[in-house]
Write an enzyme that holds these catalytic residues in place. Structure first.
Site, PDB file in Angstrom:
ATOM      1  N   LYS A  64       0.803  -1.193   0.000  1.00  0.00           N
ATOM      2  CA  LYS A  64       0.000   0.000   0.000  1.00  0.00           C
ATOM      3  C   LYS A  64       0.849   1.261   0.000  1.00  0.00           C
ATOM      4  CE  LYS A  64      -3.320  -2.246   3.077  1.00  0.00           C
ATOM      5  NZ  LYS A  64      -3.301  -2.584   4.508  1.00  0.00           N
ATOM      6  N   GLY A  65       2.023   1.184   0.582  1.00  0.00           N
ATOM      7  CA  GLY A  65       2.808   2.383   0.890  1.00  0.00           C
ATOM      8  C   GLY A  65       3.074   3.322  -0.275  1.00  0.00           C
ATOM      9  N   GLU A 120       7.934   2.693  -5.485  1.00  0.00           N
ATOM     10  CA  GLU A 120       7.896   2.132  -4.128  1.00  0.00           C
ATOM     11  C   GLU A 120       8.152   3.248  -3.122  1.00  0.00           C
ATOM     12  OE1 GLU A 120       7.077   0.145  -1.846  1.00  0.00           O
ATOM     13  OE2 GLU A 120       8.272  -1.671  -2.055  1.00  0.00           O
ATOM     14  N   ASP A 121       7.559   3.159  -1.940  1.00  0.00           N
ATOM     15  CA  ASP A 121       7.771   4.218  -0.955  1.00  0.00           C
ATOM     16  C   ASP A 121       9.149   4.151  -0.303  1.00  0.00           C
ATOM     17  OD1 ASP A 121       7.144   1.888   0.395  1.00  0.00           O
ATOM     18  OD2 ASP A 121       5.791   2.827   1.843  1.00  0.00           O
ATOM     19  N   ASP A 124      14.369  -0.731   2.350  1.00  0.00           N
ATOM     20  CA  ASP A 124      14.953  -0.894   3.674  1.00  0.00           C
ATOM     21  C   ASP A 124      15.998  -2.013   3.582  1.00  0.00           C
ATOM     22  OD1 ASP A 124      15.281  -1.370   6.423  1.00  0.00           O
ATOM     23  OD2 ASP A 124      13.192  -1.057   6.890  1.00  0.00           O
ATOM     24  N   LYS A 152      16.923   3.528   3.125  1.00  0.00           N
ATOM     25  CA  LYS A 152      17.716   3.437   4.360  1.00  0.00           C
ATOM     26  C   LYS A 152      18.921   2.542   4.050  1.00  0.00           C
ATOM     27  CE  LYS A 152      14.000   3.552   7.804  1.00  0.00           C
ATOM     28  NZ  LYS A 152      13.280   2.687   8.789  1.00  0.00           N
ATOM     29  N   PHE A 173      12.302   5.038  12.429  1.00  0.00           N
ATOM     30  CA  PHE A 173      10.975   4.588  12.013  1.00  0.00           C
ATOM     31  C   PHE A 173      10.186   5.775  11.478  1.00  0.00           C
ATOM     32  CE2 PHE A 173       6.651   3.156  12.164  1.00  0.00           C
ATOM     33  CZ  PHE A 173       6.753   1.828  11.797  1.00  0.00           C
ATOM     34  N   VAL A 174       9.958   5.755  10.186  1.00  0.00           N
ATOM     35  CA  VAL A 174       9.292   6.904   9.559  1.00  0.00           C
ATOM     36  C   VAL A 174       7.847   6.582   9.191  1.00  0.00           C
ATOM     37  CG1 VAL A 174      11.265   8.206   8.693  1.00  0.00           C
ATOM     38  CG2 VAL A 174      10.455   6.246   7.389  1.00  0.00           C
ATOM     39  N   ASP A 180       3.057   3.775   7.104  1.00  0.00           N
ATOM     40  CA  ASP A 180       2.149   3.633   8.245  1.00  0.00           C
ATOM     41  C   ASP A 180       2.837   3.217   9.544  1.00  0.00           C
ATOM     42  OD1 ASP A 180       2.673   0.909   7.324  1.00  0.00           O
ATOM     43  OD2 ASP A 180       1.060   0.331   8.695  1.00  0.00           O
ATOM     44  N   ARG A 186      -0.713   7.098   7.173  1.00  0.00           N
ATOM     45  CA  ARG A 186      -0.339   7.068   5.750  1.00  0.00           C
ATOM     46  C   ARG A 186      -0.730   8.387   5.070  1.00  0.00           C
ATOM     47  NH1 ARG A 186       1.013   1.730   4.222  1.00  0.00           N
ATOM     48  NH2 ARG A 186      -0.119   0.069   5.262  1.00  0.00           N
TER      49      ARG A 186
HETATM   50  C1  PRP Z   1       7.217  -1.778   3.318  1.00  0.00           C
HETATM   51  C2  PRP Z   1       7.552  -0.893   2.137  1.00  0.00           C
HETATM   52  C3  PRP Z   1       8.344  -1.797   1.247  1.00  0.00           C
HETATM   53  C4  PRP Z   1       9.022  -2.735   2.199  1.00  0.00           C
HETATM   54  C5  PRP Z   1      10.453  -2.349   2.332  1.00  0.00           C
HETATM   55  O1  PRP Z   1       6.097  -2.500   3.001  1.00  0.00           O
HETATM   56  O2  PRP Z   1       6.412  -0.386   1.505  1.00  0.00           O
HETATM   57  O3  PRP Z   1       7.503  -2.513   0.355  1.00  0.00           O
HETATM   58  O4  PRP Z   1       8.354  -2.621   3.465  1.00  0.00           O
HETATM   59  O5  PRP Z   1      11.114  -3.192   3.229  1.00  0.00           O
HETATM   60  P1  PRP Z   1      12.339  -4.113   2.843  1.00  0.00           P
HETATM   61  O6  PRP Z   1      13.260  -3.333   1.955  1.00  0.00           O
HETATM   62  O7  PRP Z   1      12.964  -4.431   4.187  1.00  0.00           O
HETATM   63  O8  PRP Z   1      11.822  -5.350   2.178  1.00  0.00           O
HETATM   64  P2  PRP Z   1       5.147  -3.220   4.081  1.00  0.00           P
HETATM   65  O9  PRP Z   1       5.408  -4.718   4.047  1.00  0.00           O
HETATM   66  O10 PRP Z   1       5.305  -2.557   5.411  1.00  0.00           O
HETATM   67  O11 PRP Z   1       3.699  -3.004   3.455  1.00  0.00           O
HETATM   68  P3  PRP Z   1       2.870  -1.654   3.165  1.00  0.00           P
HETATM   69  O12 PRP Z   1       3.509  -0.973   1.974  1.00  0.00           O
HETATM   70  O13 PRP Z   1       1.523  -2.193   2.823  1.00  0.00           O
HETATM   71  O14 PRP Z   1       2.879  -0.789   4.398  1.00  0.00           O
END
Ligand code: PRP
Length: 197
Positions: A64-65, A120-121, A124, A152, A173-174, A180, A186
């Site tokens: 969703k992000g 992608e948002d 990480d 990050k 933690f952002v 979210d 969000r």
């Molecule tokens: C978050 C974000 C990325 C992912 C990054 O998604 O949107 O897709 O984590 O993390 P990584 O590089 O450690 O794999 P999340 O699973 O929290 O879902 P969301 O977008 O629905 O909040």
């Protein structure tokens, strides 16, 4: 009131000083709305310049992000943009380092021969993006690039290629602008850090 509104019995209030009710007492703004907007325009220009004139650019938003970033990015791009949405989720933070990612919603259309950009948002550990790039590459796009608003670098577990990065940030933690905390925040217009982080 215009005649159509009058006919339907509606009134239209013009509100100029409305600000959404946001309790920001327990959060610090890391990147404000203006900086985000400026950076996204620059990213849009870069993406446009990297793709041959006249070719369609097919954006794949990761839900969703990614939805807020996608929404602003596409409005800074030319009409040659098309878009689709994919929903992914890690199996949970405890198993995230295993790289297991669930495909919750697939794309509506194929990618063969298309110029694709993942939107992608945040990147990480890089595990989600690595999984996504692998499954999309297998669909034979003509080109595949990736745009992430946030990165990050200190958290990276795998070496994943990201062509366009909005902001590199520290390991905090952002929330906001699509990101979210327990599914909330969000909708913040800025990127914030919860106090105490
Ligand atoms: C978050 C974000 C990325 C992912 C990054 O998604 O949107 O897709 O984590 O993390 P990584 O590089 O450690 O794999 P999340 O699973 O929290 O879902 P969301 O977008 O629905 O909040």
């Amino acid at each position: 009131m215009d005649s159509e509104s009058a006919r339907r019995g509606r009134t239209t209030a013009v509100v100029t000083d409305y600000r959404p009710p946001t309790d920001v007492s327990d959060m610090d703004i890391l990147i404000d709305e203006t900086r985000i907007g400026d950076r996204i325009k620059a990213m849009a220009a870069e993406i446009e310049a990297d793709h041959p004139d006249g070719d369609e650019i097919h954006l794949v938003c990761v839900l969703k992000g990614g939805f807020v970033f996608m929404s602003d990015l596409v409005r800074s791009m030319s009409p040659r943009v098309t878009m689709d949405f994919i929903a992914l989720s890690s199996y949970g933070k405890s198993t995230k380092s295993s790289g297991e990612v669930r495909l919750l919603k697939d794309l509506d259309s194929g990618l063969e021969g298309r110029r694709v950009v993942i939107v992608e948002d945040i990147v990480d550990t890089g595990l989600t993006l690595t999984y996504l790039q692998d499954i999309l590459r297998a669909r034979a796009p003509r080109s595949l690039k990736t745009a992430c608003l946030l990165s990050k670098p200190s958290r990276r577990l795998v070496d994943v290629k990201v062509d366009y990065i909005g902001f590199s940030i520290e390991d905090k933690f952002v929330i906001g602008y699509g990101l979210d905390y327990g599914e909330k925040y969000r909708n913040l217009a800025h990127i914030a850090v919860l106090s105490g982080e």
